[in-house]
Design a protein around this motif. Structure first.
Motif, PDB file in Angstrom:
ATOM      1  N   ILE A  75       0.791  -1.081   0.127  1.00  8.65           N
ATOM      2  CA  ILE A  75      -0.197   0.444   0.160  1.00  8.65           C
ATOM      3  C   ILE A  75       0.643   1.485   0.279  1.00  8.65           C
ATOM      4  CG2 ILE A  75      -2.002   1.302   1.037  1.00  8.65           C
ATOM      5  CD1 ILE A  75      -2.405  -1.743   0.455  1.00  8.65           C
ATOM      6  N   GLY A  76       0.774   1.804  -1.143  1.00 12.55           N
ATOM      7  CA  GLY A  76       1.749   3.115  -1.389  1.00 12.55           C
ATOM      8  C   GLY A  76       1.616   4.331  -0.272  1.00 12.55           C
ATOM      9  N   ALA A  77       2.157   5.208  -0.582  1.00 13.89           N
ATOM     10  CA  ALA A  77       2.149   6.688   0.567  1.00 13.89           C
ATOM     11  C   ALA A  77       0.923   7.270   0.537  1.00 13.89           C
ATOM     12  CB  ALA A  77       3.101   7.429   0.419  1.00 13.89           C
ATOM     13  N   ASP A  78       0.132   7.909   1.689  1.00 15.68           N
ATOM     14  CA  ASP A  78      -0.860   8.514   1.646  1.00 15.68           C
ATOM     15  C   ASP A  78      -2.350   8.059   0.765  1.00 15.68           C
ATOM     16  OD1 ASP A  78       0.498  10.491   2.913  1.00 15.68           O
ATOM     17  OD2 ASP A  78       1.306  10.981   1.515  1.00 15.68           O
ATOM     18  N   ALA A 101      -1.281  -7.611  -4.195  1.00 18.18           N
ATOM     19  CA  ALA A 101      -2.093  -6.792  -5.228  1.00 18.18           C
ATOM     20  C   ALA A 101      -0.798  -4.955  -4.096  1.00 18.18           C
ATOM     21  CB  ALA A 101      -4.000  -6.156  -4.540  1.00 18.18           C
ATOM     22  N   SER A 102      -0.717  -4.568  -5.332  1.00 18.22           N
ATOM     23  CA  SER A 102      -0.257  -3.176  -5.137  1.00 18.22           C
ATOM     24  C   SER A 102      -1.307  -1.939  -4.729  1.00 18.22           C
ATOM     25  CB  SER A 102       0.623  -2.681  -5.808  1.00 18.22           C
ATOM     26  OG  SER A 102       1.920  -3.699  -5.786  1.00 18.22           O
ATOM     27  N   VAL A 103      -1.023  -0.753  -4.249  1.00 14.15           N
ATOM     28  CA  VAL A 103      -2.649  -0.234  -4.505  1.00 14.15           C
ATOM     29  C   VAL A 103      -1.362   1.764  -4.626  1.00 14.15           C
ATOM     30  CG1 VAL A 103      -3.764   1.719  -3.287  1.00 14.15           C
ATOM     31  CG2 VAL A 103      -3.989  -0.300  -2.507  1.00 14.15           C
ATOM     32  N   GLY A 104      -1.165   2.234  -5.681  1.00 15.13           N
ATOM     33  CA  GLY A 104      -0.213   3.412  -5.740  1.00 15.13           C
ATOM     34  C   GLY A 104      -0.704   4.435  -4.146  1.00 15.13           C
ATOM     35  N   ALA A 105       0.807   5.490  -4.706  1.00 13.03           N
ATOM     36  CA  ALA A 105       0.754   6.690  -3.353  1.00 13.03           C
ATOM     37  C   ALA A 105      -0.044   7.573  -3.837  1.00 13.03           C
ATOM     38  CB  ALA A 105       2.149   7.098  -3.854  1.00 13.03           C
ATOM     39  N   GLY A 106      -1.227   7.909  -2.920  1.00 16.23           N
ATOM     40  CA  GLY A 106      -2.409   8.384  -2.522  1.00 16.23           C
ATOM     41  C   GLY A 106      -3.766   8.013  -3.614  1.00 16.23           C
ATOM     42  N   ALA A 107      -3.967   6.697  -3.744  1.00 13.79           N
ATOM     43  CA  ALA A 107      -4.683   6.239  -4.128  1.00 13.79           C
ATOM     44  C   ALA A 107      -6.091   5.902  -3.457  1.00 13.79           C
ATOM     45  CB  ALA A 107      -5.093   4.896  -4.329  1.00 13.79           C
ATOM     46  N   VAL A 108      -7.263   6.662  -3.413  1.00  9.03           N
ATOM     47  CA  VAL A 108      -8.443   6.317  -2.947  1.00  9.03           C
ATOM     48  C   VAL A 108      -9.329   5.109  -3.166  1.00  9.03           C
ATOM     49  CG1 VAL A 108     -10.753   7.729  -2.215  1.00  9.03           C
ATOM     50  CG2 VAL A 108      -8.706   8.800  -2.073  1.00  9.03           C
ATOM     51  N   VAL A 109      -9.193   4.332  -2.582  1.00 11.74           N
ATOM     52  CA  VAL A 109      -9.442   2.958  -2.999  1.00 11.74           C
ATOM     53  C   VAL A 109     -10.736   2.641  -2.044  1.00 11.74           C
ATOM     54  CG1 VAL A 109      -9.689   0.323  -3.328  1.00 11.74           C
ATOM     55  CG2 VAL A 109      -7.310   1.934  -3.047  1.00 11.74           C
ATOM     56  N   VAL A 110     -11.886   2.401  -3.262  1.00 11.45           N
ATOM     57  CA  VAL A 110     -13.401   2.299  -2.224  1.00 11.45           C
ATOM     58  C   VAL A 110     -14.278   0.861  -2.677  1.00 11.45           C
ATOM     59  CG1 VAL A 110     -13.799   4.540  -1.794  1.00 11.45           C
ATOM     60  CG2 VAL A 110     -14.482   3.525  -4.534  1.00 11.45           C
ATOM     61  N   ASP A 111     -13.655  -0.018  -3.676  1.00 11.66           N
ATOM     62  CA  ASP A 111     -13.933  -1.033  -4.228  1.00 11.66           C
ATOM     63  C   ASP A 111     -12.918  -2.052  -4.569  1.00 11.66           C
ATOM     64  OD1 ASP A 111     -16.479  -0.887  -5.035  1.00 11.66           O
ATOM     65  OD2 ASP A 111     -15.305   0.708  -7.134  1.00 11.66           O
ATOM     66  N   ASP A 112     -13.477  -3.419  -4.326  1.00  9.53           N
ATOM     67  CA  ASP A 112     -12.206  -4.062  -3.752  1.00  9.53           C
ATOM     68  C   ASP A 112     -11.053  -4.142  -4.744  1.00  9.53           C
ATOM     69  OD1 ASP A 112     -13.242  -5.815  -1.975  1.00  9.53           O
ATOM     70  OD2 ASP A 112     -14.481  -7.081  -3.279  1.00  9.53           O
ATOM     71  N   VAL A 113     -10.145  -4.460  -4.958  1.00 18.16           N
ATOM     72  CA  VAL A 113      -8.636  -4.789  -5.518  1.00 18.16           C
ATOM     73  C   VAL A 113      -8.592  -6.347  -5.987  1.00 18.16           C
ATOM     74  CG1 VAL A 113      -6.342  -4.594  -5.428  1.00 18.16           C
ATOM     75  CG2 VAL A 113      -8.338  -2.935  -5.057  1.00 18.16           C
ATOM     76  N   ALA A 114      -8.638  -6.657  -7.224  1.00 13.61           N
ATOM     77  CA  ALA A 114      -8.370  -8.487  -7.071  1.00 13.61           C
ATOM     78  C   ALA A 114      -6.683  -8.717  -6.881  1.00 13.61           C
ATOM     79  CB  ALA A 114      -8.648  -7.724  -9.266  1.00 13.61           C
TER      80      ALA A 114
END
Length: 185
Positions: free
Chosen positions: A126-129, A142-155
């Protein structure tokens, strides 16, 4: 217990190229200190010593800038790099071998006493912020980029970026219609 502490230190050494020694990691890594304090607070929480658990979490937040609710579930070899500003909510679940950067929020979207925080599966980064909100799942590796706002499942095995977060990949990075001004040079 000592094996677990050693594993945490080895994880930091493996995931942070700036780490130079086990002693440095053990003495100066607030993410590691927050995880160690969380484990004590979590044990107290599950032993019905909730006030003491919350007090330990509160002092740890003051000392490290990392807030982890004692009821959260955190797996093995979780590494918090540059942890300032991290918030991990009460019903959050984090699997093994997860990497969290500074400013990450695993937040809730409900005021009801229910599962309201994310689940982050094994091997995720999980990236910064990044903000992961609600009872959603970030899949394995899985990877979540910096500054992302995740509100749905990530495969699993997927990278998401943006607000709201959307999957990206090699095909998404190449533009099918290049800008003619740039293409013509």
């Amino acid at each position: 217990m000592f094996d677990r502490l050693k594993a945490d230190i080895r994880t930091a050494l493996a995931k942070d190229p700036a780490a130079t020694s086990a002693v440095e990691v053990a003495l100066t890594y607030p993410g590691l200190h927050a995880i160690w304090a969380y484990r004590i607070a979590h044990w107290l929480w599950t032993s019905d010593r909730t006030l003491l658990a919350r007090l330990i979490a509160h002092v740890t937040r003051f000392l490290t800038g990392i807030e982890i609710h004692p009821a959260a579930e955190i797996g093995e070899r979780v590494f918090i790099d540059h942890g300032m500003g991290i918030v991990i909510g009460e019903t959050a679940e984090i699997g093994d071998d997860v990497l969290l950067y500074h400013g990450v929020t695993l937040g809730g979207t409900s005021m009801r006493r229910e599962k309201r925080h994310p689940t982050v599966e094994d091997g995720a980064t999980i990236g910064a912020d990044a903000s992961i909100m609600g009872p959603i799942t970030v899949g394995e590796n899985a990877s979540v980029g910096a500054g992302a706002v995740v509100v749905d499942d990530v495969a699993p095995e997927t990278t998401v970026v943006g607000n709201p977060a959307e999957p990206v990949g090699a095909a998404d990075m190449a533009s099918p219609n290049p800008d003619p001004i740039i293409a013509d040079g």
